[in-house]
Design an enzyme around this catalytic site. Structure first.
Site, short mmCIF file in Angstrom:
data_model
loop_
_atom_site.label_atom_id
_atom_site.label_comp_id
_atom_site.label_asym_id
_atom_site.label_seq_id
_atom_site.Cartn_x
_atom_site.Cartn_y
_atom_site.Cartn_z
N ASP A 20 0.81 -1.22 0.00
CA ASP A 20 0.00 0.00 0.00
C ASP A 20 0.85 1.27 0.00
OD1 ASP A 20 -2.31 -1.68 0.35
OD2 ASP A 20 -1.82 -1.78 2.47
N LYS A 23 2.23 2.28 -4.98
CA LYS A 23 2.92 1.77 -6.17
C LYS A 23 2.11 2.05 -7.43
CE LYS A 23 3.04 -2.35 -4.34
NZ LYS A 23 2.62 -2.04 -2.98
N ASN A 45 -5.03 -10.22 -3.98
CA ASN A 45 -4.87 -9.65 -2.64
C ASN A 45 -4.24 -8.27 -2.73
OD1 ASN A 45 -2.43 -10.69 -3.51
ND2 ASN A 45 -1.74 -11.31 -1.50
N HIS A 48 -4.22 -1.88 -6.23
CA HIS A 48 -3.62 -0.60 -6.60
C HIS A 48 -4.72 0.40 -6.89
CE1 HIS A 48 0.23 -2.31 -6.71
NE2 HIS A 48 0.14 -2.91 -7.87
N VAL A 438 2.76 14.36 -3.41
CA VAL A 438 2.09 15.32 -2.51
C VAL A 438 0.57 15.25 -2.67
CG1 VAL A 438 4.07 16.88 -2.34
CG2 VAL A 438 2.42 17.20 -4.20
#
Ligand code: GDP
Length: 448
Positions: A20, A23, A45, A48, A438
């Protein structure tokens, strides 16, 4: 950024924490400079999330590169594929107007069947019950905290071989029938035994129903199921660039992670070779993705975990709830002992620091730079869960920043404290930050 030899035309994106890390966004950005995007490990599992022009896409099996029209998107042989989830994901993308014609799934990827999910859930329940009865949490007997998607049992069957089913088998009726015969004979008694131990009912495995379900789903997926190793080498031969997309995170790697609280696959960059057939030596750029803090889902040691208002604030601002399960993620300070170890075992050539915006407003930011264990200080990460459970983090405190940084578009736009935080991370890990996130959007990424 590191320079690479001309034979190293591939890049990889890997998570340097417990998954998490963000990526999906890094893959999405790098995909623009590559011709193919390839998954090499894990299964449904993984989750993204990518935000494109304000629209959020959640992908579990399909490489995030699919969001760029015209790219080849490959599910490699190292992935375990829930075929019904794959159909659902393809149809979901098509409905939203995404072109999925570039998607290919390896015929040698292993299939996750419904009984794998049952086995996953029963095993987890049994571990949970034992842990409650024994009141132990750190001896490796408590619930692993899997997503219960059948990933571990599917990988276990792959290693056992006898009744494993590969995606290519879904297209061979006689092989499928034989394999499902064996699977029902082997899995059936094991599942009913586990269920009996737990005092619950387990549905009997029905061979004919399984054959029918698998044949039907195989027909739907037939156009995607192909040989992929030669396909990828043909791409390389034609001078195309390949991006490998790691799922889960380095600290969840089956060998190098916080065992046994890990996933069933090789998450680190060296999983690319076995998971795709492309030698890892072809990969010149390995971008390690890390959050500006730490999160973890499921069980297992987490030395820098925060169970206070600061942690709650980070969880809410960072939307730290699982993409796959919706579970609230455990949140903690950045652990540089762990990240440095992860960068080392991956051979990271650059860092991508994500979620820096989430730390805005935290007055003092703590960073773990060493562990205390048995009265001595160390900067070496002990991945074994039993050992890691016993460390105490040693923190360095850095001044936080109050400003909203989500509108920053260059590193120079960041407040001095945020820049100092990035410098501190680069120096500690010994790897430069190529990207700083950001915000969730593609545009909210600063490059050096
Ligand atoms: P992955 O499994 O590593 O791809 O990570 P996830 O997709 O589960 O989690 C990343 C989440 O953070 C997604 O919702 C992204 O849209 C979001 N995200 C990625 N980078 C940033 C960032 O720099 N700042 C913020 N606020 N969100 C980000």
């Amino acid at each position: 950024m590191t320079t690479h030899s001309s034979s190293q035309t591939c890049s990889a994106v890997v998570g340097l924490q417990w998954g998490d890390e963000g990526k999906g966004k890094a893959v999405d950005i790098l995909a623009a400079q590559h011709d193919a995007v390839v998954r090499y490990n894990g299964g449904a599992n993984a989750g993204h999330s990518v935000v494109v022009k304000g629209e959020r896409f959640s992908l579990h099996l399909i490489p995030s590169g699919i969001l760029y029209p015209g790219k080849l998107a490959v599910i490699g042989n190292g992935v375990v594929v829930d075929p019904w989830k794959l159909v659902e994901e393809v149809e979901g993308l098509k409905k939203r107007g995404v072109d999925t014609s570039g998607l290919v799934c390896s015929d040698r990827a292993h299939a996750v069947l419904p009984y794998h999910k049952t086995e996953d859930a029963l095993r987890e329940d049994l571990l949970k019950r034992n842990a409650a009865a024994l009141a132990v949490d750190e001896r490796g007997v408590s619930e692993i905290g899997t997503t219960r998607r059948g990933i571990g049992p599917a990988y276990a069957d792959k290693a056992q071989r006898a009744c494993a089913i590969r995606m290519g088998d879904l297209l061979r009726p006689e092989v499928l029938r034989e394999k499902l015969d064996v699977a029902v004979a082997m899995k059936g008694p094991a599942l009913t035994g586990l269920a009996r131990t737990l005092g619950v009912n387990a549905e009997e495995l029905n061979r004919d129903a399984l054959i029918q379900q698998c044949t039907e789903v195989g027909q739907k997926l037939a156009p995607l199921i192909k040989e992929t190793t030669h396909l990828l080498h043909a791409q390389l031969g034609a001078g195309k660039k390949i991006l490998f997309e790691g799922a889960n995170g380095s600290l969840l790697d089956v060998d190098h992670g916080t065992y046994p609280y890990v996933t069933g696959s090789t998450c680190i960059s060296s999983g690319i070779g076995p998971g795709t057939g492309v030698p890892t030596t072809r990969v010149g750029r390995i971008l390690g993705i890390m959050k500006a803090y730490s999160t973890r889902v499921g069980g297992g040691p987490f030395p820098t975990e925060l169970k206070d208002a600061i942690g709650d604030g980070i969880r809410n601002r960072g939307r730290e709830f699982g993409t796959t399960t919706g579970r609230p993620r455990r949140v903690g300070w950045l652990d540089l002992v762990a990240v440095k170890y992860a960068a080392m075992i991956n051979g990271a050539t650059g860092l991508c620091l994500t979620m820096l915006d989430v730390l805005a407003g935290v007055e003092e930011i703590k960073v773990c730079t060493a562990y205390r264990i048995n009265g001595a200080e160390t900067t070496q990460f002990p991945p074994d869960a039993y050992d890691l459970q016993r460390v105490t983090p040693v923190y360095t405190t850095l001044k936080g920043f109050a400003q909203d940084i989500t509108k920053a578009r260059r590193l120079a736009d960041l407040p001095a404290e945020a820049r100092r935080y990035i410098d501190f991370i680069e120096q500690s890990v010994g790897v430069k930050a190529d990207m700083v996130g950001v915000g969730p959007d593609r545009e909210q990424t600063l490059t050096s």
